[in-house]
Design a protein around this motif. Sequence first.
Motif, PDB file in Angstrom:
ATOM      1  N   ARG A 147      14.705  -5.866  10.931  1.00 53.16           N
ATOM      2  CA  ARG A 147      14.565  -4.697  11.814  1.00 53.16           C
ATOM      3  C   ARG A 147      14.381  -3.402  11.026  1.00 53.16           C
ATOM      4  NH1 ARG A 147      18.015  -8.141  14.576  1.00 53.16           N
ATOM      5  NH2 ARG A 147      17.429  -8.567  16.746  1.00 53.16           N
ATOM      6  N   SER A 148      13.527  -3.484   9.999  1.00 52.72           N
ATOM      7  CA  SER A 148      13.177  -2.269   9.270  1.00 52.72           C
ATOM      8  C   SER A 148      12.556  -1.271  10.233  1.00 52.72           C
ATOM      9  CB  SER A 148      12.184  -2.598   8.148  1.00 52.72           C
ATOM     10  OG  SER A 148      12.761  -3.427   7.169  1.00 52.72           O
ATOM     11  N   ARG A 149      13.024  -0.062  10.183  1.00 57.87           N
ATOM     12  CA  ARG A 149      12.468   0.962  11.064  1.00 57.87           C
ATOM     13  C   ARG A 149      11.030   1.293  10.684  1.00 57.87           C
ATOM     14  NH1 ARG A 149      15.701   6.507  11.465  1.00 57.87           N
ATOM     15  NH2 ARG A 149      17.338   4.964  11.804  1.00 57.87           N
ATOM     16  N   CYS A 150      10.751   1.276   9.375  1.00 51.28           N
ATOM     17  CA  CYS A 150       9.445   1.661   8.883  1.00 51.28           C
ATOM     18  C   CYS A 150       8.932   0.626   7.895  1.00 51.28           C
ATOM     19  CB  CYS A 150       9.504   3.012   8.188  1.00 51.28           C
ATOM     20  SG  CYS A 150      10.234   4.327   9.174  1.00 51.28           S
ATOM     21  N   LEU A 151       7.634   0.355   7.966  1.00 47.21           N
ATOM     22  CA  LEU A 151       6.949  -0.511   7.015  1.00 47.21           C
ATOM     23  C   LEU A 151       5.834   0.277   6.342  1.00 47.21           C
ATOM     24  CD1 LEU A 151       6.447  -3.923   8.877  1.00 47.21           C
ATOM     25  CD2 LEU A 151       8.037  -3.439   7.016  1.00 47.21           C
ATOM     26  N   HIS A 152       5.710   0.059   5.040  1.00 47.06           N
ATOM     27  CA  HIS A 152       4.622   0.677   4.290  1.00 47.06           C
ATOM     28  C   HIS A 152       3.900  -0.439   3.550  1.00 47.06           C
ATOM     29  CE1 HIS A 152       2.775   3.998   1.824  1.00 47.06           C
ATOM     30  NE2 HIS A 152       2.576   2.958   1.015  1.00 47.06           N
ATOM     31  N   PHE A 153       2.629  -0.656   3.885  1.00 40.72           N
ATOM     32  CA  PHE A 153       1.824  -1.646   3.179  1.00 40.72           C
ATOM     33  C   PHE A 153       0.912  -0.952   2.195  1.00 40.72           C
ATOM     34  CE2 PHE A 153      -2.280  -3.746   2.665  1.00 40.72           C
ATOM     35  CZ  PHE A 153      -1.877  -4.952   2.103  1.00 40.72           C
ATOM     36  N   SER A 154       0.933  -1.407   0.943  1.00 41.71           N
ATOM     37  CA  SER A 154       0.064  -0.857  -0.089  1.00 41.71           C
ATOM     38  C   SER A 154      -0.769  -1.989  -0.675  1.00 41.71           C
ATOM     39  CB  SER A 154       0.909  -0.190  -1.184  1.00 41.71           C
ATOM     40  OG  SER A 154       0.079   0.415  -2.155  1.00 41.71           O
ATOM     41  N   GLY A 155      -2.073  -1.881  -0.529  1.00 50.60           N
ATOM     42  CA  GLY A 155      -2.952  -2.933  -1.025  1.00 50.60           C
ATOM     43  C   GLY A 155      -4.384  -2.673  -0.615  1.00 50.60           C
TER      44      GLY A 155
ATOM     45  N   HIS B  22      15.719   2.475   7.602  1.00 49.72           N
ATOM     46  CA  HIS B  22      15.326   1.606   6.496  1.00 49.72           C
ATOM     47  C   HIS B  22      13.808   1.585   6.355  1.00 49.72           C
ATOM     48  CE1 HIS B  22      16.154  -1.845   3.753  1.00 49.72           C
ATOM     49  NE2 HIS B  22      14.871  -2.085   4.000  1.00 49.72           N
ATOM     50  N   LEU B  23      13.335   1.759   5.119  1.00 58.25           N
ATOM     51  CA  LEU B  23      11.911   1.710   4.806  1.00 58.25           C
ATOM     52  C   LEU B  23      11.644   0.514   3.895  1.00 58.25           C
ATOM     53  CD1 LEU B  23       9.002   2.843   4.598  1.00 58.25           C
ATOM     54  CD2 LEU B  23       9.831   4.338   2.754  1.00 58.25           C
ATOM     55  N   THR B  24      10.750  -0.370   4.327  1.00 59.08           N
ATOM     56  CA  THR B  24      10.342  -1.510   3.519  1.00 59.08           C
ATOM     57  C   THR B  24       8.921  -1.296   3.030  1.00 59.08           C
ATOM     58  OG1 THR B  24      11.764  -3.084   4.692  1.00 59.08           O
ATOM     59  CG2 THR B  24       9.895  -3.991   3.485  1.00 59.08           C
ATOM     60  N   VAL B  25       8.731  -1.396   1.714  1.00 60.45           N
ATOM     61  CA  VAL B  25       7.421  -1.236   1.096  1.00 60.45           C
ATOM     62  C   VAL B  25       6.931  -2.609   0.644  1.00 60.45           C
ATOM     63  CG1 VAL B  25       6.095  -0.118  -0.731  1.00 60.45           C
ATOM     64  CG2 VAL B  25       8.040   1.077   0.319  1.00 60.45           C
ATOM     65  N   LEU B  26       5.802  -3.040   1.185  1.00 60.49           N
ATOM     66  CA  LEU B  26       5.191  -4.320   0.821  1.00 60.49           C
ATOM     67  C   LEU B  26       3.936  -4.043  -0.002  1.00 60.49           C
ATOM     68  CD1 LEU B  26       5.456  -6.229   4.221  1.00 60.49           C
ATOM     69  CD2 LEU B  26       6.978  -6.409   2.246  1.00 60.49           C
ATOM     70  N   CYS B  27       3.904  -4.588  -1.221  1.00 65.95           N
ATOM     71  CA  CYS B  27       2.795  -4.347  -2.138  1.00 65.95           C
ATOM     72  C   CYS B  27       2.025  -5.634  -2.392  1.00 65.95           C
ATOM     73  CB  CYS B  27       3.304  -3.808  -3.475  1.00 65.95           C
ATOM     74  SG  CYS B  27       4.236  -2.267  -3.338  1.00 65.95           S
TER      75      CYS B  27
ATOM     76  N   CYS C 299       8.462  -2.626  14.705  1.00 62.74           N
ATOM     77  CA  CYS C 299       9.141  -1.520  14.051  1.00 62.74           C
ATOM     78  C   CYS C 299       8.619  -0.209  14.648  1.00 62.74           C
ATOM     79  CB  CYS C 299       8.917  -1.566  12.539  1.00 62.74           C
ATOM     80  SG  CYS C 299       7.233  -1.940  12.087  1.00 62.74           S
ATOM     81  N   GLN C 300       9.214   0.900  14.244  1.00 64.11           N
ATOM     82  CA  GLN C 300       8.866   2.188  14.832  1.00 64.11           C
ATOM     83  C   GLN C 300       7.644   2.829  14.184  1.00 64.11           C
ATOM     84  OE1 GLN C 300      10.398   3.746  17.631  1.00 64.11           O
ATOM     85  NE2 GLN C 300      10.994   1.589  17.721  1.00 64.11           N
ATOM     86  N   PHE C 301       7.416   2.493  12.922  1.00 61.28           N
ATOM     87  CA  PHE C 301       6.356   3.169  12.183  1.00 61.28           C
ATOM     88  C   PHE C 301       5.804   2.243  11.114  1.00 61.28           C
ATOM     89  CE2 PHE C 301       5.169   5.503   8.324  1.00 61.28           C
ATOM     90  CZ  PHE C 301       4.145   6.306   8.802  1.00 61.28           C
ATOM     91  N   VAL C 302       4.472   2.241  10.949  1.00 63.01           N
ATOM     92  CA  VAL C 302       3.811   1.494   9.875  1.00 63.01           C
ATOM     93  C   VAL C 302       2.772   2.391   9.223  1.00 63.01           C
ATOM     94  CG1 VAL C 302       2.418  -0.508   9.238  1.00 63.01           C
ATOM     95  CG2 VAL C 302       4.148  -0.730  11.029  1.00 63.01           C
ATOM     96  N   PHE C 303       2.802   2.455   7.902  1.00 66.73           N
ATOM     97  CA  PHE C 303       1.771   3.145   7.124  1.00 66.73           C
ATOM     98  C   PHE C 303       0.955   2.066   6.423  1.00 66.73           C
ATOM     99  CE2 PHE C 303       1.049   6.884   3.921  1.00 66.73           C
ATOM    100  CZ  PHE C 303      -0.326   6.671   3.989  1.00 66.73           C
TER     101      PHE C 303
ATOM    102  N   HIS D 221       3.832   4.142  16.259  1.00 69.41           N
ATOM    103  CA  HIS D 221       3.280   5.132  15.334  1.00 69.41           C
ATOM    104  C   HIS D 221       2.692   4.393  14.126  1.00 69.41           C
ATOM    105  CE1 HIS D 221       5.711   7.906  17.727  1.00 69.41           C
ATOM    106  NE2 HIS D 221       6.764   7.156  17.437  1.00 69.41           N
ATOM    107  N   VAL D 222       1.396   4.548  13.908  1.00 69.24           N
ATOM    108  CA  VAL D 222       0.709   3.842  12.830  1.00 69.24           C
ATOM    109  C   VAL D 222      -0.179   4.823  12.069  1.00 69.24           C
ATOM    110  CG1 VAL D 222      -0.885   1.985  12.207  1.00 69.24           C
ATOM    111  CG2 VAL D 222       0.674   1.685  14.150  1.00 69.24           C
TER     112      VAL D 222
END
Length: 223
Positions: A65-73, A1-6, A106-110, A130-131
């Motif tokens: 428990r999102s495996r991946c998080l993506h923050f855009s801002g 699961h990938l969660t994108v937070l904007c 989580c396992q990964f954050v961008f 992993h970041v």
Amino acid sequence: HLTVLCSAPLCYHDSEGNLSPIQNGLDFDSEKRLLLDCIRDANEGISLTFDVATFERLQVAIARRSRCLHFSGHGYANQLLFEDDFGGAHFLDGDDLRDCIHTQPCQFVFVSACSSEYMGNALVRAGVPHVLCCRHDSEFQDRAAIEFTHIFYFSVFKGFTIADAFQKGKQRVNAKFGNIEASKFLLLPQSADHDVPLFAGEKRGEILRVEREYSTPSVANAT
């Protein structure tokens, strides 16, 4: 699961307590289309959630428990610019992130934000293995960030390791924008083993899109 937070807050309180507008200029619609296209092109069944980057929604993503998080801002030397419940600015520092994430990282954050290396290291200290982030005191070019994001996520969706996808993304940026721009992208911790996949063996099938309705508030209401 990938969660994108904007995050694109309208304003912030200055040192005198007055509201000051924030010029955003971030193209979240293009980013959303890019990620959806990556999943379709990869032909993989990836669960994808788009949400507003508030501290509450960050907590929900961690609890999910999102495996991946993506923050855009927007990012600063030691803070990320989130939103409050009224569309105003909410600045998060490294301690805020650690307190929210460290119990179940989580396992990964961008962290797709300028000057986000400090916050990337805060996530590492919180236990995220992993970041991806931007070198300290550096700003991503918008088109370079889009190119990197596209090739990186397409690669990990297809089962490539994080390390391989990172190198492919940097190679794309280097070819189109030069080595200086490519060097702004960091994968932390730099001494860690990133030769692991994020989405290997995902079940093919329907793309799940879970989107919260969000109406941008007016500056007058952001108090």
